[in-house]
Design a protein around this motif. Structure first.
Motif, short mmCIF file in Angstrom:
data_model
loop_
_atom_site.label_atom_id
_atom_site.label_comp_id
_atom_site.label_asym_id
_atom_site.label_seq_id
_atom_site.Cartn_x
_atom_site.Cartn_y
_atom_site.Cartn_z
N ASN A 494 0.84 -1.21 0.00
CA ASN A 494 0.00 0.00 0.00
C ASN A 494 0.88 1.27 0.00
O ASN A 494 0.61 2.24 -0.73
CB ASN A 494 -0.93 0.01 1.21
N HIS A 497 2.53 1.66 -3.29
CA HIS A 497 1.57 2.16 -4.27
C HIS A 497 1.46 3.68 -4.16
O HIS A 497 1.44 4.41 -5.18
CB HIS A 497 0.21 1.49 -4.03
N GLN A 539 -0.66 -1.75 -12.14
CA GLN A 539 -1.27 -3.08 -12.22
C GLN A 539 -0.43 -4.12 -11.49
O GLN A 539 -0.94 -5.04 -10.84
CB GLN A 539 -1.44 -3.49 -13.69
N LYS A 542 -1.02 -3.83 -7.91
CA LYS A 542 -2.34 -4.36 -7.57
C LYS A 542 -2.31 -5.89 -7.51
O LYS A 542 -2.92 -6.52 -6.63
CB LYS A 542 -3.37 -3.88 -8.59
N SER A 543 -1.58 -6.53 -8.45
CA SER A 543 -1.45 -7.99 -8.45
C SER A 543 -0.74 -8.47 -7.19
O SER A 543 -1.11 -9.50 -6.59
CB SER A 543 -0.68 -8.46 -9.69
N GLN A 545 -0.79 -7.01 -4.37
CA GLN A 545 -1.74 -6.88 -3.26
C GLN A 545 -2.74 -8.03 -3.24
O GLN A 545 -3.04 -8.60 -2.19
CB GLN A 545 -2.48 -5.54 -3.39
#
Length: 726
Positions: A494, A497, A539, A542-543, A545
Motif C-alpha cells: 500500500n 503504491h 497493475q 495491484k497484483s 496486493q
C-alpha cells in the motif's frame, strides 16, 4: 443257594463196590466245570432237581461240577461268553445254541412219569375248569393268554405252532399275550384269573399237584391229544418233541465230554436216586431233534428267523437295550426286564399297557412323541426312530432313543409294533455340555472380536489424534512463518503504491514543465519503455496486493479447517467449511498432464448454523472429497463432483456425489471398516472413511451412508442434527 436233596448226596453218590469196574476212573488233575441249567421253575426248584447230578459227576470224574441256574434272559449270554461249560436247556434253545455257538449234545433226558421213562414231551394248553366258554383253540381269540417265555418250547413255542396251524396269530388275535418268566407263574396266573388260559411243559401241572401247590381238578386241558395212546398217556395239547439234551460247550475238550456222557449213561444204574431227584430215569443217547427244527422253521424262530430278525434279536441282547412289543388292537404292551430297569423299576412294577410309556413322557416331548407315532402308524413316515425323555422312578428323566417296526394285516391295518429303547442320557448330557462349551467359546470369541474392534478404534483415534496434532503444529508453523512476512509485504504494498503514485505525478509534472527534454533523457525513456512502465506498474502493485490477500486467505482457511482451537461444539457455517476444504484441495482439482480438471458443482440449500465439531466435520469433507477426486481415472471425461446441501426438519443433509468408477457391493460392505482400502499399498491407510463414520455417527449422532453403482459413480450422504442433543 444250595439246597440238598432229601438223602445226603455223600451216601447217594458212592458207587456200589460190586459195580466199581463200570465207574469212571477219577482224573489226576481236579478241574472246575459249571453246568448251566434253564431255571424254568425258578432257582430253588432248579437246584433241588439238578444239584445231585453235579455232585454225582464230581464224584465219578474227580472234577468239581457246580449248577448255575439261568433264566431265559441269562442263558444266551452265558453260553455265548463261555461262562458255563455244559448246558441243560429246552430243545429249541439247544438248536439255536448249536448253530450259533457250536455246542454239542451228549445225551437226552429220560423223563420219569408213572414209573416209566419218556424221552419226548409237549405242551399243555389249559384253562380253569369253570371257564366253559373256552372249549377249543379258536375260543382263545380275544382272550388273555400267558406263557413262560418266548423261547420256551414246552411253555410257548409248541402251543404257538398249534395256533399257527389254525391261522391264529396270538399277537394279533389274543386280547393280550403275557410271559411270566416261569412255568409255575403261568399256572398261578390262570388259577388266579389273571389270564384266561396258558401253556406249560407237559409235566408241570402233575408235578405241582404232587408238590401240593395246586389241584388238578381246578384245570381243564384244551385241544387234548389222545392219538399217542399208551406211548404218551399224559395231558397233552401239542405235538411231541425230544426231551431236553445235556450238551457240552465248545471250550470243553472231547475227552471230558466223553467221560461226562458215559457217566450220564451209567447214572440210573450207579446212582438211581440222583436220576430220581431230577424226575428222570437217567440219560440215553442223543435223539434226533428234527421235529424241533420243523417247529422253529414253521414259526420262523431262532435260526429260521431270517438273518435280519436273528441279527436284531442278538443285537438287542448284546447291546443291553430294552425292548417292547405293542398289541395295537388292545393296547396291551410287553416291556422287557431291561426296559423297566432303565427306568429304575422291577419286573412287577410296570403293567403291560401302552399308557405306562405314555404317562412317563416328558411334557415337553409329549406332542412330538405322539405325533411321530401317529405319522408312522398312518404310513406318513417310512421309519420310527425318536429321541425323547422318560421319567425315571426317582423322578429324574432319562434320554431314550426309541426304534420300532410295525406289522400290518392283509388290509394294511397295523396290529402289532415292536422295537427297542436305548438309554442315551450320557450322550445327550455330553452333547449339552458341548453346546454349552461352544456357546461359551462363541461368547468369548465375540468378546475378543469386540475387544479387537475397540483396540482398532482406539488405534484409529490415536492415529487421528496424532495426525491432527501434527496438522495443528504444521498449521501453527505456517501461520507464524508466513503470516508475518505476508502482513509486512501486504502493508508495504500500500505504501509502495502511494510512493509510486507520487513519483508518477512528479514525472508527469516534469514532462509538462519541460516538454523538450535532453536527448539523453529521450534515449533512456525509449530504452526502458517509459510509457509501458507507467501504465503497467500500478497493475503490478495491484497484483501483488491480490497475491498477499490470497496467501492470507489460505492461511486462514487452514486454521479454519483444522479448528484446533475449538474443542467444543459450536454453531458454524457448514458451507464455509466445505469451501475451505475445496480451497485446500484446489491443486488436486486442477488439470494435470492427461487428467482433466475436476468440475465442482455447488448446490447449496438454505442451511442455518449447525452445532458441531467443525474441525472434525471438515475432516469428513476432506476424506470424502479426496476419495472422490482419486476415483476418477486419468482418461475420465468431464469428471464432476456435485455438492448438495438441504434442510430436512431439524437435520442438515450434505450429499457429495461423483461420476467416477463406483464400487461393487462387496467393497461397499467393508467401506467403513478400519484399515480397509482399495488403493495400492502406500497410497491409503484405510482409516479415512472409518474415522469419518465415527465422527458423523458417534460424535454427532448422525448417519453416513453410501450408495454406489459400478461404472456409474458414488454418493455419500451425511445427515446430522442442526442442534446438539448428545
Amino acid at each position: 443257594m444250595n439246597i440238598q436233596p432229601n438223602i445226603p448226596s455223600s451216601i447217594l453218590l458212592q458207587p456200589d463196590p460190586n459195580n466199581a469196574v463200570e465207574a469212571i476212573a477219577p482224573q489226576p488233575t481236579n478241574k472246575a466245570f459249571r453246568i448251566g441249567v434253564l431255571a424254568r421253575r425258578g432257582i430253588s426248584r432248579t437246584l433241588q432237581l439238578w444239584q445231585p447230578t453235579a455232585d454225582y459227576l464230581s464224584n465219578q470224574l474227580g472234577h468239581t461240577f457246580t449248577i448255575t441256574p439261568l433264566d431265559f434272559k441269562q442263558i444266551n449270554p452265558s453260553v455265548a461268553n463261555g461262562e458255563v461249560d455244559f448246558i441243560v436247556a429246552n430243545s429249541s434253545l439247544y438248536i439255536e445254541f448249536e448253530t450259533l455257538y457250536g455246542i454239542k449234545r451228549l445225551a437226552t433226558l429220560k423223563r420219569a412219569r408213572r414209573g416209566k421213562d419218556y424221552t419226548v414231551f409237549g405242551g399243555v394248553i389249559f384253562r380253569r375248569s369253570d371257564r366253559q366258554d373256552i372249549q377249543t383253540l379258536q375260543d382263545l381269540i380275544g382272550k388273555n393268554f400267558a406263557g413262560a417265555n418266548e423261547k420256551s418250547l414246552g411253555a410257548w413255542q409248541a402251543a404257538w405252532r398249534e395256533f399257527h396251524a389254525l391261522g391264529i396269530d396270538p399277537r394279533r388275535d389274543f386280547l393280550s399275550l403275557q410271559f411270566t418268566g416261569t412255568h409255575d407263574a403261568v399256572v398261578y396266573a390262570v388259577r388266579d384269573r389273571l389270564v384266561d388260559a396258558g401253556s406249560v411243559h407237559t409235566d408241570t401241572l402233575e408235578q405241582m399237584a404232587l408238590e401240593g401247590k395246586i389241584h388238578l381238578e381246578d384245570f381243564e386241558i384244551i385241544n387234548q391229544q389222545t392219538q399217542y395212546g399208551e406211548e404218551f398217556p399224559f395231558a397233552l395239547s401239542t405235538r411231541l418233541y425230544p426231551e431236553l439234551p445235556f450238551a457240552a460247550c465248545r471250550q470243553v475238550n472231547n475227552d471230558i465230554s466223553e467221560q461226562v456222557a458215559i457217566a450220564l449213561f451209567q447214572m440210573n444204574k450207579l446212582a438211581p436216586e440222583v436220576a430220581l431227584a431230577a424226575n428222570s430215569q437217567g440219560w440215553t443217547i442223543p435223539l434226533s431233534y428234527a421235529s424241533v427244527h420243523e417247529c422253529l422253521r414253521e414259526l420262523r424262530l431262532g435260526i429260521y428267523a431270517g438273518k435280519n430278525e436273528l441279527d436284531f434279536d442278538l443285537a438287542v441282547q448284546g447291546s443291553n437295550n430294552g425292548w417292547w412289543d405293542w398289541n395295537i388292537e388292545n393296547n396291551q404292551t410287553f416291556y422287557s426286564t431291561r426296559w423297566k430297569e432303565m427306568l429304575g423299576y422291577a419286573e412287577d412294577e410296570i403293567a403291560n399297557n401302552i399308557s405306562e410309556w405314555e404317562q412317563r413322557i416328558h411334557p415337553d416331548d409329549r406332542n412330538l412323541c405322539l405325533e411321530t407315532l401317529q405319522n408312522y402308524l398312518q404310513g406318513k413316515i417310512p421309519e420310527y426312530q425318536l429321541e425323547h425323555r422318560l421319567q425315571h422312578k426317582d423322578g429324574s428323566y432319562r434320554w431314550i432313543i426309541s426304534r420300532g417296526k410295525i406289522l400290518r394285516d392283509i388290509h394294511g391295518q397295523p396290529y402289532r409294533m415292536a422295537g427297542s429303547h436305548a438309554d442315551i442320557t450320557k450322550r445327550r448330557l455330553a452333547e449339552d455340555a458341548l453346546r454349552d462349551s461352544e456357546s461359551r467359546l462363541k461368547e468369548q470369541t465375540l468378546k475378543l472380536e469386540k475387544a479387537l474392534q475397540d483396540l482398532q478404534e482406539t488405534q484409529t483415534q490415536l492415529i487421528q489424534t496424532e495426525k491432527m496434532s501434527s496438522l495443528g503444529q504444521l498449521v501453527a508453523g505456517i501461520a507464524h512463518e508466513i503470516n508475518n512476512p505476508v502482513n509486512f509485504i501486504h502493508g508495504n504494498v500500500n505504501c509502495a503504491h502511494d510512493y509510486i503514485d507520487n513519483l508518477i505525478s512528479l514525472l508527469n509534472l516534469y514532462r509538462q514543465t519541460y516538454p523538450q527534454p535532453a536527448p539523453e533523457i529521450i534515449a533512456k525513456s525509449e530504452e526502458i519503455d517509459l510509457e509501458f512502465l507507467l501504465s503497467d506498474l500500478p497493475q503490478l502493485l495491484k497484483s501483488m496486493q491480490v497475491g498477499t490477500e490470497r496467501i492470507a486467505k489460505i492461511v486462514l482457511s487452514l486454521r479454519s479447517f483444522s479448528r484446533l482451537d475449538e474443542a467444543d461444539r459450536k454453531a458454524v457455517d457448514i458451507h464455509a467449511g466445505i469451501d475451505d476444504t475445496l480451497l485446500i484441495l484446489q491443486y488436486n482439482l486442477k488439470a494435470k498432464g492427461n487428467a482433466s480438471k475436476v468440475n465442482v458443482i455447488k448446490d447449496y440449500g438454505d442451511l442455518p448454523l449447525v452445532e458441531c465439531y467443525a474441525g472434525q466435520l471438515n475432516q469428513v469433507f476432506m476424506n470424502i472429497l479426496s476419495n472422490a477426486i482419486d476415483a476418477f481415472p486419468k482418461e475420465s471425461e468431464n469428471p464432476t463432483i456435485r455438492i448438495k446441501t438441504e434442510l430436512n426438519g431439524d437435520r442438515a443433509i450434505i450429499s457429495i456425489s461423483d461420476n467416477g468408477t463406483g464400487m461393487n457391493s462387496n467393497v461397499q460392505k467393508s467401506l467403513f471398516n478400519p484399515f480397509f482400502t482399495t488403493k495400492p499399498v502406500g497410497q491409503g491407510t484405510g482409516l479415512g472413511l472409518a474415522i469419518s463414520y465415527q465422527i458423523v455417527v458417534e460424535k454427532h449422532g448422525g448417519t453416513l451412508q453410501c450408495q454406489s453403482e459400478l461404472d456409474k459413480g458414488t454418493e455419500f450422504r451425511i445427515e446430522i442434527p442442526v442442534n446438539a442433543t448428545m
